[in-house]
Write an enzyme that holds these catalytic residues in place. Structure first.
Site, PDB file in Angstrom:
ATOM      1  N   GLU A  95     -16.961 -18.894  16.776  1.00 21.82           N
ATOM      2  CA  GLU A  95     -16.574 -18.334  17.952  1.00 21.82           C
ATOM      3  C   GLU A  95     -15.007 -17.680  17.344  1.00 21.82           C
ATOM      4  O   GLU A  95     -13.887 -18.200  18.142  1.00 21.82           O
ATOM      5  CB  GLU A  95     -16.224 -18.875  19.292  1.00 21.82           C
ATOM      6  CG  GLU A  95     -17.650 -19.313  19.950  1.00 21.82           C
ATOM      7  CD  GLU A  95     -17.473 -19.833  21.301  1.00 21.82           C
ATOM      8  OE1 GLU A  95     -16.362 -20.837  21.556  1.00 21.82           O
ATOM      9  OE2 GLU A  95     -18.501 -19.861  22.019  1.00 21.82           O
ATOM     10  N   GLU A 102     -25.630 -19.756  19.831  1.00 19.55           N
ATOM     11  CA  GLU A 102     -25.206 -20.788  21.020  1.00 19.55           C
ATOM     12  C   GLU A 102     -25.917 -20.338  22.164  1.00 19.55           C
ATOM     13  O   GLU A 102     -25.381 -19.086  22.637  1.00 19.55           O
ATOM     14  CB  GLU A 102     -23.871 -21.213  21.016  1.00 19.55           C
ATOM     15  CG  GLU A 102     -23.347 -22.060  20.060  1.00 19.55           C
ATOM     16  CD  GLU A 102     -21.858 -22.584  20.486  1.00 19.55           C
ATOM     17  OE1 GLU A 102     -21.449 -22.223  21.612  1.00 19.55           O
ATOM     18  OE2 GLU A 102     -21.193 -22.573  19.296  1.00 19.55           O
TER      19      GLU A 102
END
Ligand code: BGP
Length: 482
Positions: free
Chosen positions: A187, A381
């Site tokens: 991320e 995810e």
């Protein structure tokens, strides 16, 4: 005839949320080891994302696990072999895990790695490979060696690119043969919405974040990401390089043009900019206006732009948990970390942590990302954080998680039929781990239950939830179709 495709099905952990063993075998302290568990308050997420010098000083005084949940994690350090055997039994095709930078380089700036750290990960790579699972490696998943934060200012300092390159070269020299897919950073847009988590920025008391520092730090991470891909292409030519962003899937609160423009801009600045740089190899033009309007003047070095262009990643990936709402209306907004978000969507139910459950949002994100990059996509995810109950017979009934997964998997099928080139799906927290945002074990994602609480108490025994068998059967059934 519906378009179908056989994809990889996996599960993920992250070193600082899973391993524990925060000071074993020479590991140095990192930023996650300094995050205290806070009684859940409305701003728990925001509060735990802030790293200020007094928080660091307090954490350094604590010699044990104390009030610091990441120091114990899921106690993975002492359960590696058992957990790999459970993942093999689960039947996942690919296991996503990360390396603790401070376990390989305790300070982060050493010339040579910590031998015991090398041995620790050597065992993991070999055992996962032996268990027949592919490896999806996250090089760095939030945790920055504390020494680099305190002595160099974290990623605000360009020297971290050099230290990171050394770390990357060590990883690919030792384990390049085992790595199938990798991300230099988890991320990477977290550097924007949660600078502490993302770039190890120490927040001055009562001062808002300095946007210039945040974006300069992000630029250093972009360069480190491109350098890592360069090293990987030299030492691990079969591995596929990726980039990853947290996706927010913004819906305008109203059909007003102002809210629609806000949704476009929020998605650009909170997520797309990182994808455009790492996947398409250049800073997008809309950032020029953002930098101008926020008085941000990036310092670039000779060759930076050419490097980003030459070492754009092979695939793109994202984490997806829920959609968000964008609006220009002041009252519709609240902040989490550095992000102004509005969370009220009247059409969606939310989890106990207020995350809206929106499977169609996953299909929307898959289409948007593929249209934007035309690169293969990994969902790196996704999952549901919930308060699972361990019963007296050691059963855990989680029909809500099975329903969540079922609904999201349906939307992946739809996206594939839409023409999106999906490579795989990785369930977050396949083994219960400490929640990154709210710093607690109580927010469980796994199909494998870990008997531990928010402060490191418990047996840390593993138990299969009902969703374990469901996911196992689902994966088998998927592969049997092809
Ligand atoms: C992502 C992180 C993961 C994980 C996930 C769930 O941002 O990459 O580490 O934590 O969010 O969020 P949380 O743990 O806050 O429930």
């Amino acid at each position: 005839m519906q378009k179908k495709k056989d994809i990889l099905w996996g599960g993920a952990t992250a070193s600082s949320q899973y391993e524990g063993g925060y000071d074993l075998d020479g590991k140095g302290l990192d930023t996650q080891d300094c995050r205290p568990y806070l009684k859940r308050t409305s701003d728990a997420t925001t509060a735990t994302r802030l790293l200020t010098q007094d928080v660091i000083d307090e954490a350094k005084k604590c010699q044990g696990i104390g009030n610091y949940p990441f120091r114990k994690g899921s106690d993975g350090y002492h359960h590696i072999d058992e957990d790999i055997a459970l993942l093999k039994e689960l039947g996942i095709d690919i296991y996503r895990f990360s390396i603790s930078w401070a376990r390989l380089y305790p300070q982060g700036d050493e010339l040579e790695p910590n031998k015991k750290g090398i041995a620790f990960y050597d065992h993991i790579f070999k055992e996962v490979h032996k268990a027949g699972m592919k490896i999806f490696l996250t090089m760095n998943h939030y945790a920055v060696p504390l020494y680099l934060v305190e002595n160099y200012g974290g990623w605000t300092n360009r020297k971290l690119v050099t230290f990171y390159e050394r770390f990357a070269r060590t990883v690919f020299e030792h384990w390049g043969q085992y790595i199938d897919y990798f991300l230099p950073f988890n991320e990477i847009n977290a550097g924007y919405f949660s600078p502490y988590n993302g770039v190890g920025l120490v927040k001055e008391k009562d001062k808002s974040y300095n946007q210039s520092l945040v974006f300069q730090s992000l630029h250093h991470q972009f360069i480190a990401s491109a350098q890592t891909i360069k090293i990987a292409r030299e030492l691990s030519p079969k591995s596929q390089s990726g980039c990853m962003v947290a996706c927010f899937c913004y819906y305008p609160l109203t059909s007003s043009p102002e809210d629609n423009l806000k949704a476009v801009r929020d998605e650009e600045i909170h997520q797309w900019f990182a994808v455009d740089i790492l996947a398409n190899g250049h800073y997008p033009s809309y950032m020029d206006r953002f930098f101008r309007e926020n008085d941000i003047h990036l310092k670039m070095e000779e060759g930076d732009e050419a490097l980003l262009k030459e070492y754009a990643c092979d695939f793109v990936s994202f984490s997806y948990y829920s959609s968000s709402i964008a609006t220009v209306q002041e009252d519709g907004q609240q902040t989490a970390g550095n992000l102004v978000v509005s969370t009220k969507n009247p059409y969606l139910k939310a989890s106990e942590w207020g995350w809206q459950i929106d499977p169609i949002g996953l299909r929307i994100m898959l289409n948007k990302m593929y249209d934007r990059t035309q690169k293969p996509i990994f969902i790196s995810e996704n999952g549901l954080g919930a308060r699972d109950q361990l019963n007296s017979d050691f059963s855990i009934h989680d029909p809500y998680r099975i329903d969540y997964l079922k609904q999201h998997f349906k939307q992946i099928e739809e996206a594939i039929d839409d023409g999106v080139d999906v490579i795989g799906y990785i369930m977050w927290g396949v083994i219960d781990i400490v929640s990154a945002g709210s710093c607690e074990m109580a927010k469980r994602y796994g199909v494998i239950y870990v008997d531990g609480d928010n402060l490191g108490n418990g047996t840390y025994k593993r138990y299969k939830k009902d969703s374990f068998k469901w996911y196992h059967n689902y994966i088998q059934a998927q592969h049997q179709q092809f």
